[in-house]
Scaffold this active site. Structure first.
Site, PDB file in Angstrom:
ATOM      1  N   ASP A  43      -3.650  12.421   0.289  1.00 15.13           N
ATOM      2  CA  ASP A  43      -4.834  13.247   0.042  1.00 15.13           C
ATOM      3  C   ASP A  43      -4.991  14.317   1.114  1.00 15.13           C
ATOM      4  O   ASP A  43      -5.453  15.426   0.835  1.00 15.13           O
ATOM      5  CB  ASP A  43      -6.097  12.385  -0.001  1.00 15.13           C
ATOM      6  CG  ASP A  43      -6.200  11.565  -1.275  1.00 15.13           C
ATOM      7  OD1 ASP A  43      -5.473  11.879  -2.242  1.00 15.13           O
ATOM      8  OD2 ASP A  43      -7.012  10.630  -1.317  1.00 15.13           O
ATOM      9  N   ASP A  68       0.865  -1.172   0.000  1.00 18.21           N
ATOM     10  CA  ASP A  68       0.000   0.000   0.000  1.00 18.21           C
ATOM     11  C   ASP A  68       0.905   1.226   0.000  1.00 18.21           C
ATOM     12  O   ASP A  68       2.125   1.111   0.174  1.00 18.21           O
ATOM     13  CB  ASP A  68      -0.886  -0.036   1.254  1.00 18.21           C
ATOM     14  CG  ASP A  68      -1.671   1.241   1.455  1.00 18.21           C
ATOM     15  OD1 ASP A  68      -2.319   1.706   0.492  1.00 18.21           O
ATOM     16  OD2 ASP A  68      -1.623   1.793   2.573  1.00 18.21           O
ATOM     17  N   ASP A 103      -1.731  -1.052   5.873  1.00 19.24           N
ATOM     18  CA  ASP A 103      -2.126  -0.481   7.159  1.00 19.24           C
ATOM     19  C   ASP A 103      -3.629  -0.333   7.318  1.00 19.24           C
ATOM     20  O   ASP A 103      -4.161  -0.440   8.420  1.00 19.24           O
ATOM     21  CB  ASP A 103      -1.493   0.902   7.345  1.00 19.24           C
ATOM     22  CG  ASP A 103      -2.181   1.958   6.482  1.00 19.24           C
ATOM     23  OD1 ASP A 103      -3.000   2.732   7.007  1.00 19.24           O
ATOM     24  OD2 ASP A 103      -1.929   1.985   5.266  1.00 19.24           O
ATOM     25  N   ASP A 161      -0.272   5.127   1.142  1.00 18.42           N
ATOM     26  CA  ASP A 161      -0.539   6.049   2.248  1.00 18.42           C
ATOM     27  C   ASP A 161      -0.453   5.352   3.594  1.00 18.42           C
ATOM     28  O   ASP A 161      -1.078   4.307   3.821  1.00 18.42           O
ATOM     29  CB  ASP A 161      -1.937   6.659   2.104  1.00 18.42           C
ATOM     30  CG  ASP A 161      -2.021   7.654   0.958  1.00 18.42           C
ATOM     31  OD1 ASP A 161      -1.029   8.348   0.693  1.00 18.42           O
ATOM     32  OD2 ASP A 161      -3.092   7.737   0.319  1.00 18.42           O
ATOM     33  N   ASP A 203      -5.118   3.483  -3.142  1.00 18.39           N
ATOM     34  CA  ASP A 203      -6.296   4.297  -3.455  1.00 18.39           C
ATOM     35  C   ASP A 203      -5.945   5.777  -3.475  1.00 18.39           C
ATOM     36  O   ASP A 203      -6.831   6.629  -3.383  1.00 18.39           O
ATOM     37  CB  ASP A 203      -7.414   4.036  -2.432  1.00 18.39           C
ATOM     38  CG  ASP A 203      -8.778   4.468  -2.939  1.00 18.39           C
ATOM     39  OD1 ASP A 203      -8.897   4.765  -4.142  1.00 18.39           O
ATOM     40  OD2 ASP A 203      -9.724   4.531  -2.125  1.00 18.39           O
TER      41      ASP A 203
END
Length: 285
Positions: A60, A49, A222, A51, A141
Site C-alpha cells: 500500500d 502474511d 511480522d 506485506d 490485509d
C-alpha cells in the site's frame, strides 16, 4: 536466491474451477482467482502474511510511487481513521485513478517489490518437498491485485492453495476497486479483516474435509495483525515472527504478562532461511 528459479518453473494458472469448486469458493471468501485445490493428504499447513513478510515493503505504501510527485496530498492522508485502513485505501486508489494512474503503472510497482531475505529460498524449499508435505495459504490485509501481480511475477502463485485478502478488481473506467474481506467482532483487528477468524475457519473446514488434523500448523508473519491468528495456534504448532517486528514484540509481551496465553513455539527470523532450517528439522521428526 534470485527470480530465475521461479521464472523457469512458472506454471500457467490452473483451469477454471468446476461447479463444486465454485460453490466452495463462494462459501469461503478468497482472492477468487486461480486458487489451487489442496490434496487431502498434506501433513503440514503453513500460513504466510504478505506485506513485510513475503515482500520487504508494504504494498500500500509502494503504490504511492505512481502518484503525482510520488506522494499523496495532505487532505487525503488526513481522512485516515484508526481501524479503518481499508476504507482509506479505497479513497487512495480512487485518487490515483482520477490522476491517470493505470493498471499497468500499479502492476509495474508491485512486480518490483523486493522479497524479504531468504523468502524465495523458503518458497523453493516448499516446492521441492514431497507433495504430501505442505499446504500453503496466504492471509493478507493488502489486496488481491497487488498480491497476484507479485506472485505471478516471481512464478510463485502455484505454491499457494488459497489466498485470503481484500478483493480488488478494475472497473470499466480503469479504477482499482477494493472491498473489505469480511465483517467480524474481534476488538484487536481492523474492521475489514481478522486473520484469526480466517485461520480458525480454514483449519476447521480442512480438518473436517480431510477427516484428521494436520501434524502441525505454521504461521509466518511480522505485524500486529499477525499476532491475533498466531494466538489460535496450539503447543505443537510454530509461530515464525519476523524478529523485532510488532508480531514478535507482542508475543514477547504476552509471554511476560500472561504466561501460557500464547501456546505455540516461537521461532523469530531475520532471514527466511532460518524458517527453512527449522522446517527441515520438523518434517524429519
Amino acid at each position: 536466491m534470485g527470480d530465475s528459479f521461479f521464472n523457469c518453473c512458472y506454471v500457467p494458472p490452473p483451469h477454471p474451477p468446476g461447479e463444486g469448486e465454485q460453490q466452495q469458493q463462494q462459501q469461503q471468501p478468497a482472492s477468487g482467482r486461480g486458487d489451487v485445490m489442496a490434496p487431502p493428504n498434506k501433513r503440514f499447513l503453513i500460513f504466510f502474511d504478505f506485506d513485510e513478510t513475503v515482500v520487504d515493503e508494504t504494498s500500500d505504501d509502494a503504490v504511492v510511487q505512481v502518484a503525482p510527485g510520488q506522494h499523496l496530498p495532505g487532505w487525503l492522508k488526513d481522512t485516515y481513521q484508526p481501524g479503518r485502513y481499508n476504507a482509506y485505501m479505497q479513497r487512495v486508489l480512487a485518487y490515483l485513478a482520477e490522476r491517470g494512474v493505470t493498471e499497468s503503472d500499479m502492476r509495474g510497482v508491485m512486480e518490483k517489490l523486493p522479497a524479504t531475505p531468504g523468502m524465495l529460498g523458503l518458497f523453493q524449499f516448499l516446492r521441492a518437498r514431497p507433495l504430501q508435505d505442505f499446504e500453503a495459504v496466504l492471509v493478507s490485509d493488502a489486496n488481491a491485485f497487488f498480491i497476484e501481480a507479485w506472485l505471478r511475477r516471481v512464478g510463485a502463485r502455484q505454491l499457494f492453495h488459497r489466498i485470503f485478502t481484500n478483493p480488488a478488481t478494475f472497473s470499466r473506467d480503469g479504477r482499482l476497486v477494493m472491498r473489505p474481506f469480511h465483517a467480524h467482532d474481534c476488538p484487536r483487528c481492523p474492521d475489514n479483516l481478522c486473520k484469526q477468524v480466517v485461520v480458525r475457519d480454514y483449519v476447521a473446514r480442512r480438518t473436517q474435509e480431510r477427516g484428521r488434523p494436520y501434524q502441525r500448523v505454521f504461521y509466518v508473519g511480522d505485524g500486529a495483525n499477525d499476532f491475533c491468528p498466531a494466538l489460535a495456534l496450539g503447543p505443537r504448532d510454530v509461530a515464525f515472527p519476523r524478529r523485532d517486528f510488532p508480531m514478535h514484540k507482542l508475543i514477547a509481551e504476552t509471554h511476560e504478562s500472561m504466561p501460557g496465553e500464547f501456546k505455540a513455539v516461537t521461532v523469530p527470523w531475520v532471514s527466511a532461511e532460518e524458517v527453512v532450517q527449522r522446517l527441515k528439522k520438523l518434517v524429519a521428526e
